[in-house]
Design a protein around this motif. Structure first.
Motif, PDB file in Angstrom:
ATOM      1  N   SER A  40     -17.266 -23.390  38.167  1.00  0.00           N
ATOM      2  CA  SER A  40     -17.775 -23.861  36.879  1.00  0.00           C
ATOM      3  C   SER A  40     -19.304 -23.898  36.896  1.00  0.00           C
ATOM      4  CB  SER A  40     -17.235 -25.255  36.579  1.00  0.00           C
ATOM      5  OG  SER A  40     -17.825 -25.765  35.414  1.00  0.00           O
ATOM      6  N   GLY A  41     -19.913 -23.366  35.853  1.00  0.00           N
ATOM      7  CA  GLY A  41     -21.374 -23.374  35.747  1.00  0.00           C
ATOM      8  C   GLY A  41     -21.924 -24.758  35.468  1.00  0.00           C
ATOM      9  N   THR A  42     -21.123 -25.581  34.805  1.00  0.00           N
ATOM     10  CA  THR A  42     -21.580 -26.940  34.494  1.00  0.00           C
ATOM     11  C   THR A  42     -21.739 -27.765  35.762  1.00  0.00           C
ATOM     12  OG1 THR A  42     -20.358 -26.794  32.419  1.00  0.00           O
ATOM     13  CG2 THR A  42     -21.087 -28.966  33.101  1.00  0.00           C
ATOM     14  N   ILE A  43     -20.811 -27.636  36.674  1.00  0.00           N
ATOM     15  CA  ILE A  43     -20.892 -28.394  37.929  1.00  0.00           C
ATOM     16  C   ILE A  43     -22.082 -27.915  38.747  1.00  0.00           C
ATOM     17  CG2 ILE A  43     -19.706 -28.847  40.112  1.00  0.00           C
ATOM     18  CD1 ILE A  43     -17.125 -28.932  38.603  1.00  0.00           C
ATOM     19  N   ARG A  44     -22.424 -26.633  38.623  1.00  0.00           N
ATOM     20  CA  ARG A  44     -23.575 -26.101  39.357  1.00  0.00           C
ATOM     21  C   ARG A  44     -24.865 -26.800  38.952  1.00  0.00           C
ATOM     22  NH1 ARG A  44     -24.507 -20.126  38.300  1.00  0.00           N
ATOM     23  NH2 ARG A  44     -25.729 -20.956  36.589  1.00  0.00           N
ATOM     24  N   LEU A  45     -24.946 -27.290  37.724  1.00  0.00           N
ATOM     25  CA  LEU A  45     -26.138 -27.990  37.255  1.00  0.00           C
ATOM     26  C   LEU A  45     -26.322 -29.345  37.930  1.00  0.00           C
ATOM     27  CD1 LEU A  45     -25.897 -27.239  33.448  1.00  0.00           C
ATOM     28  CD2 LEU A  45     -27.395 -26.162  35.116  1.00  0.00           C
ATOM     29  N   LEU A  46     -25.253 -29.902  38.483  1.00  0.00           N
ATOM     30  CA  LEU A  46     -25.358 -31.203  39.146  1.00  0.00           C
ATOM     31  C   LEU A  46     -26.075 -31.108  40.493  1.00  0.00           C
ATOM     32  CD1 LEU A  46     -21.853 -32.731  38.449  1.00  0.00           C
ATOM     33  CD2 LEU A  46     -24.025 -33.373  37.416  1.00  0.00           C
ATOM     34  N   LEU A  47     -26.015 -29.953  41.148  1.00  0.00           N
ATOM     35  CA  LEU A  47     -26.634 -29.811  42.471  1.00  0.00           C
ATOM     36  C   LEU A  47     -28.143 -30.081  42.437  1.00  0.00           C
ATOM     37  CD1 LEU A  47     -24.640 -26.745  43.794  1.00  0.00           C
ATOM     38  CD2 LEU A  47     -24.427 -29.110  44.534  1.00  0.00           C
ATOM     39  N   PRO A  48     -28.924 -29.413  41.564  1.00  0.00           N
ATOM     40  CA  PRO A  48     -30.351 -29.734  41.544  1.00  0.00           C
ATOM     41  C   PRO A  48     -30.629 -31.135  41.003  1.00  0.00           C
ATOM     42  CG  PRO A  48     -29.852 -27.999  39.964  1.00  0.00           C
ATOM     43  CD  PRO A  48     -28.610 -28.281  40.725  1.00  0.00           C
ATOM     44  N   LEU A  49     -29.756 -31.650  40.143  1.00  0.00           N
ATOM     45  CA  LEU A  49     -29.955 -33.002  39.615  1.00  0.00           C
ATOM     46  C   LEU A  49     -29.825 -34.041  40.724  1.00  0.00           C
ATOM     47  CD1 LEU A  49     -30.361 -34.803  37.127  1.00  0.00           C
ATOM     48  CD2 LEU A  49     -27.874 -34.880  36.925  1.00  0.00           C
ATOM     49  N   ILE A  50     -28.806 -33.908  41.558  1.00  0.00           N
ATOM     50  CA  ILE A  50     -28.643 -34.828  42.690  1.00  0.00           C
ATOM     51  C   ILE A  50     -29.818 -34.689  43.644  1.00  0.00           C
ATOM     52  CG2 ILE A  50     -27.221 -35.350  44.722  1.00  0.00           C
ATOM     53  CD1 ILE A  50     -24.785 -34.553  43.034  1.00  0.00           C
ATOM     54  N   GLY A  51     -30.250 -33.454  43.902  1.00  0.00           N
ATOM     55  CA  GLY A  51     -31.409 -33.241  44.779  1.00  0.00           C
ATOM     56  C   GLY A  51     -32.677 -33.852  44.209  1.00  0.00           C
ATOM     57  N   LEU A  52     -32.880 -33.736  42.914  1.00  0.00           N
ATOM     58  CA  LEU A  52     -34.069 -34.307  42.276  1.00  0.00           C
ATOM     59  C   LEU A  52     -34.052 -35.832  42.331  1.00  0.00           C
ATOM     60  CD1 LEU A  52     -36.651 -33.689  40.641  1.00  0.00           C
ATOM     61  CD2 LEU A  52     -35.246 -33.926  38.588  1.00  0.00           C
ATOM     62  N   ILE A  53     -32.918 -36.436  42.068  1.00  0.00           N
ATOM     63  CA  ILE A  53     -32.815 -37.897  42.147  1.00  0.00           C
ATOM     64  C   ILE A  53     -33.064 -38.367  43.576  1.00  0.00           C
ATOM     65  CG2 ILE A  53     -31.240 -39.848  41.896  1.00  0.00           C
ATOM     66  CD1 ILE A  53     -29.954 -38.331  39.565  1.00  0.00           C
ATOM     67  N   PHE A  54     -32.540 -37.645  44.565  1.00  0.00           N
ATOM     68  CA  PHE A  54     -32.774 -37.981  45.967  1.00  0.00           C
ATOM     69  C   PHE A  54     -34.250 -37.864  46.318  1.00  0.00           C
ATOM     70  CE2 PHE A  54     -32.670 -36.580  50.526  1.00  0.00           C
ATOM     71  CZ  PHE A  54     -32.348 -37.832  51.041  1.00  0.00           C
ATOM     72  N   LEU A  55     -34.909 -36.827  45.824  1.00  0.00           N
ATOM     73  CA  LEU A  55     -36.333 -36.648  46.077  1.00  0.00           C
ATOM     74  C   LEU A  55     -37.143 -37.786  45.457  1.00  0.00           C
ATOM     75  CD1 LEU A  55     -38.536 -34.786  47.255  1.00  0.00           C
ATOM     76  CD2 LEU A  55     -38.623 -33.679  45.019  1.00  0.00           C
ATOM     77  N   VAL A  56     -36.809 -38.180  44.245  1.00  0.00           N
ATOM     78  CA  VAL A  56     -37.497 -39.305  43.599  1.00  0.00           C
ATOM     79  C   VAL A  56     -37.294 -40.579  44.409  1.00  0.00           C
ATOM     80  CG1 VAL A  56     -37.480 -40.791  41.550  1.00  0.00           C
ATOM     81  CG2 VAL A  56     -37.480 -38.307  41.292  1.00  0.00           C
ATOM     82  N   TYR A  57     -36.078 -40.806  44.898  1.00  0.00           N
ATOM     83  CA  TYR A  57     -35.798 -41.980  45.732  1.00  0.00           C
ATOM     84  C   TYR A  57     -36.680 -41.990  46.983  1.00  0.00           C
ATOM     85  CZ  TYR A  57     -33.340 -44.937  49.076  1.00  0.00           C
ATOM     86  OH  TYR A  57     -33.043 -45.871  50.029  1.00  0.00           O
ATOM     87  N   LEU A  58     -36.778 -40.851  47.658  1.00  0.00           N
ATOM     88  CA  LEU A  58     -37.597 -40.789  48.864  1.00  0.00           C
ATOM     89  C   LEU A  58     -39.081 -40.994  48.565  1.00  0.00           C
ATOM     90  CD1 LEU A  58     -35.953 -37.880  50.866  1.00  0.00           C
ATOM     91  CD2 LEU A  58     -35.772 -40.329  51.276  1.00  0.00           C
ATOM     92  N   VAL A  59     -39.580 -40.439  47.450  1.00  0.00           N
ATOM     93  CA  VAL A  59     -40.987 -40.605  47.081  1.00  0.00           C
ATOM     94  C   VAL A  59     -41.284 -42.063  46.755  1.00  0.00           C
ATOM     95  CG1 VAL A  59     -42.689 -40.033  45.297  1.00  0.00           C
ATOM     96  CG2 VAL A  59     -41.343 -38.226  46.358  1.00  0.00           C
ATOM     97  N   VAL A  60     -40.402 -42.704  45.997  1.00  0.00           N
ATOM     98  CA  VAL A  60     -40.616 -44.113  45.643  1.00  0.00           C
ATOM     99  C   VAL A  60     -40.608 -44.982  46.893  1.00  0.00           C
ATOM    100  CG1 VAL A  60     -39.562 -46.092  44.476  1.00  0.00           C
ATOM    101  CG2 VAL A  60     -39.792 -43.928  43.278  1.00  0.00           C
ATOM    102  N   CYS A  61     -39.676 -44.749  47.799  1.00  0.00           N
ATOM    103  CA  CYS A  61     -39.634 -45.523  49.046  1.00  0.00           C
ATOM    104  C   CYS A  61     -40.887 -45.295  49.884  1.00  0.00           C
ATOM    105  CB  CYS A  61     -38.393 -45.163  49.858  1.00  0.00           C
ATOM    106  SG  CYS A  61     -36.878 -45.800  49.168  1.00  0.00           S
ATOM    107  N   THR A  62     -41.348 -44.058  49.944  1.00  0.00           N
ATOM    108  CA  THR A  62     -42.551 -43.757  50.724  1.00  0.00           C
ATOM    109  C   THR A  62     -43.777 -44.434  50.124  1.00  0.00           C
ATOM    110  OG1 THR A  62     -41.610 -41.628  51.359  1.00  0.00           O
ATOM    111  CG2 THR A  62     -43.995 -41.895  51.605  1.00  0.00           C
ATOM    112  N   ILE A  63     -43.933 -44.362  48.819  1.00  0.00           N
ATOM    113  CA  ILE A  63     -45.076 -45.014  48.167  1.00  0.00           C
ATOM    114  C   ILE A  63     -45.013 -46.524  48.370  1.00  0.00           C
ATOM    115  CG2 ILE A  63     -46.099 -45.554  45.911  1.00  0.00           C
ATOM    116  CD1 ILE A  63     -45.392 -42.678  45.082  1.00  0.00           C
TER     117      ILE A  63
END
Length: 70
Positions: A40-63
């Motif tokens: 499904s192409g719709t589920i494929r859109l969740l992969l970068p979304l989860i990665g982006l949320i994880f990246l934001v979490y790591l940046v906020v924790c680092t700051i």
């Protein structure tokens, strides 16, 4: 006179948690497996979304940790 209650600090000392990191990794792997199972192409859109949320979490924790470093 009664003794005053001790002050309870409500802010955590360290916002980083390995449990949250593990949850992000597990969620990413589950979505990745679902993508290949369902094709499904719709589920494929969740992969970068989860990665982006994880990246934001790591940046906020680092700051937060760099800001409160003594």
């Amino acid at each position: 006179m009664s003794d005053s209650d001790p002050v309870i600090e409500l802010t955590p000392k360290n916002p980083f948690s390995w449990k949250i990191v593990a949850a992000f990794v597990v969620a990413w792997v589950v979505v990745f497996a679902l993508f290949f199972e369902l094709k499904s192409g719709t589920i494929r859109l969740l992969l970068p979304l989860i990665g982006l949320i994880f990246l934001v979490y790591l940046v906020v924790c680092t700051i937060y940790l760099l800001k409160n470093r003594k």
